[in-house]
Design a protein around this motif. Sequence first.
Motif, short mmCIF file in Angstrom:
data_model
loop_
_atom_site.label_atom_id
_atom_site.label_comp_id
_atom_site.label_asym_id
_atom_site.label_seq_id
_atom_site.Cartn_x
_atom_site.Cartn_y
_atom_site.Cartn_z
N SER A 9 0.83 -1.20 0.00
CA SER A 9 0.00 0.00 0.00
C SER A 9 0.87 1.26 0.00
O SER A 9 0.59 2.23 -0.73
CB SER A 9 -0.93 -0.01 1.22
OG SER A 9 -1.66 1.16 1.30
N LEU A 10 1.93 1.25 0.81
CA LEU A 10 2.83 2.41 0.85
C LEU A 10 3.57 2.60 -0.48
O LEU A 10 3.71 3.73 -0.97
CB LEU A 10 3.83 2.26 2.00
CG LEU A 10 3.28 2.35 3.42
CD1 LEU A 10 4.35 1.99 4.44
CD2 LEU A 10 2.71 3.72 3.69
N LEU A 11 4.01 1.50 -1.06
CA LEU A 11 4.71 1.59 -2.35
C LEU A 11 3.78 2.08 -3.45
O LEU A 11 4.19 2.88 -4.31
CB LEU A 11 5.31 0.24 -2.73
CG LEU A 11 6.52 -0.22 -1.90
CD1 LEU A 11 6.89 -1.65 -2.22
CD2 LEU A 11 7.70 0.72 -2.11
N ASP A 12 2.52 1.67 -3.42
CA ASP A 12 1.55 2.14 -4.41
C ASP A 12 1.29 3.63 -4.26
O ASP A 12 1.02 4.32 -5.26
CB ASP A 12 0.24 1.37 -4.28
CG ASP A 12 0.35 -0.07 -4.77
OD1 ASP A 12 1.32 -0.38 -5.49
OD2 ASP A 12 -0.54 -0.88 -4.40
N SER A 17 7.99 8.20 -9.98
CA SER A 17 9.28 8.86 -10.25
C SER A 17 10.37 8.38 -9.28
O SER A 17 11.54 8.61 -9.50
CB SER A 17 9.12 10.38 -10.16
OG SER A 17 8.70 10.75 -8.86
N TYR A 18 9.98 7.69 -8.20
CA TYR A 18 10.95 7.11 -7.26
C TYR A 18 11.23 5.67 -7.64
O TYR A 18 10.34 4.95 -8.09
CB TYR A 18 10.40 7.13 -5.83
CG TYR A 18 10.31 8.53 -5.24
CD1 TYR A 18 11.38 9.08 -4.56
CD2 TYR A 18 9.14 9.27 -5.36
CE1 TYR A 18 11.29 10.35 -4.00
CE2 TYR A 18 9.04 10.53 -4.82
CZ TYR A 18 10.12 11.07 -4.14
OH TYR A 18 10.03 12.32 -3.61
N THR A 26 14.02 4.02 -1.03
CA THR A 26 12.57 4.16 -0.89
C THR A 26 11.95 2.85 -0.40
O THR A 26 11.17 2.84 0.56
CB THR A 26 11.93 4.57 -2.23
OG1 THR A 26 12.53 5.79 -2.67
CG2 THR A 26 10.44 4.77 -2.08
N TYR A 27 12.33 1.77 -1.03
CA TYR A 27 11.78 0.46 -0.64
C TYR A 27 12.21 0.10 0.78
O TYR A 27 11.38 -0.31 1.61
CB TYR A 27 12.23 -0.63 -1.61
CG TYR A 27 11.67 -2.00 -1.27
CD1 TYR A 27 10.48 -2.42 -1.82
CD2 TYR A 27 12.32 -2.84 -0.38
CE1 TYR A 27 9.94 -3.65 -1.50
CE2 TYR A 27 11.80 -4.08 -0.04
CZ TYR A 27 10.61 -4.48 -0.61
OH TYR A 27 10.08 -5.70 -0.28
N ASP A 28 13.50 0.24 1.07
CA ASP A 28 14.02 -0.16 2.37
C ASP A 28 13.38 0.65 3.51
O ASP A 28 13.04 0.10 4.56
CB ASP A 28 15.54 -0.02 2.41
CG ASP A 28 16.23 -1.02 1.48
OD1 ASP A 28 15.56 -1.99 1.06
OD2 ASP A 28 17.42 -0.82 1.19
N LEU A 29 13.24 1.95 3.33
CA LEU A 29 12.64 2.79 4.37
C LEU A 29 11.16 2.46 4.56
O LEU A 29 10.67 2.35 5.70
CB LEU A 29 12.81 4.27 4.03
CG LEU A 29 14.25 4.79 4.10
CD1 LEU A 29 14.33 6.21 3.57
CD2 LEU A 29 14.77 4.71 5.52
N LEU A 30 10.45 2.27 3.47
CA LEU A 30 9.03 1.93 3.58
C LEU A 30 8.83 0.54 4.18
O LEU A 30 7.85 0.30 4.90
CB LEU A 30 8.34 2.05 2.23
CG LEU A 30 8.19 3.47 1.69
CD1 LEU A 30 7.52 3.46 0.31
CD2 LEU A 30 7.40 4.35 2.66
#
Length: 164
Positions: A9-12, A17-18, A26-30
């Motif tokens: 959900s957060l990645l969506d 652009s990220y 971005t992936y690791d922090l989320l």
Amino acid sequence: MSANEVLDSLLDAMPDSYQKTIGFPTYDLLAAVSLRLAETDAVIEDARAALDPENLTGGELDRYIYPRSGIARKAATFAGGVLTVKGTGTIEQGTLFESEGGVQFAAAETVAIDGTGEVPVTCRADGTAGNLPAHSVTQMPVTVQGITGCDNEAEMSGGYAEET
């Protein structure tokens, strides 16, 4: 919601652009945030369920009902009675007596016995377990010097389970 569902959900929600693949910031922090949010979701769901009195039990239900109605749950009580003890000796407060089924009673006070005497006892387990018929408490798990026997000539009573 599971941590993976939260992460998806957060990645969506992140703009395309990220870079959102594994190993990028971005992936690791989320992913780290999603673990914490999944725990928070569970806590919030439990709190939401507690808002409905139908879902409450035990102390939570007591804390809801009493301030609103003044009605308190009846607590469990302990059965009790009197034992006739034979022998010559002293029954100390807390001395144990037992039924054949293993229900234990403790002496409520210290009593000197000379021949026969009566000892008030209280069941060690709350609720109805201690409500026993006459002549059922006849054993002593730990012997007392000079005491030869015990018996409850009347029923043991007064034990009630906690109100549900």
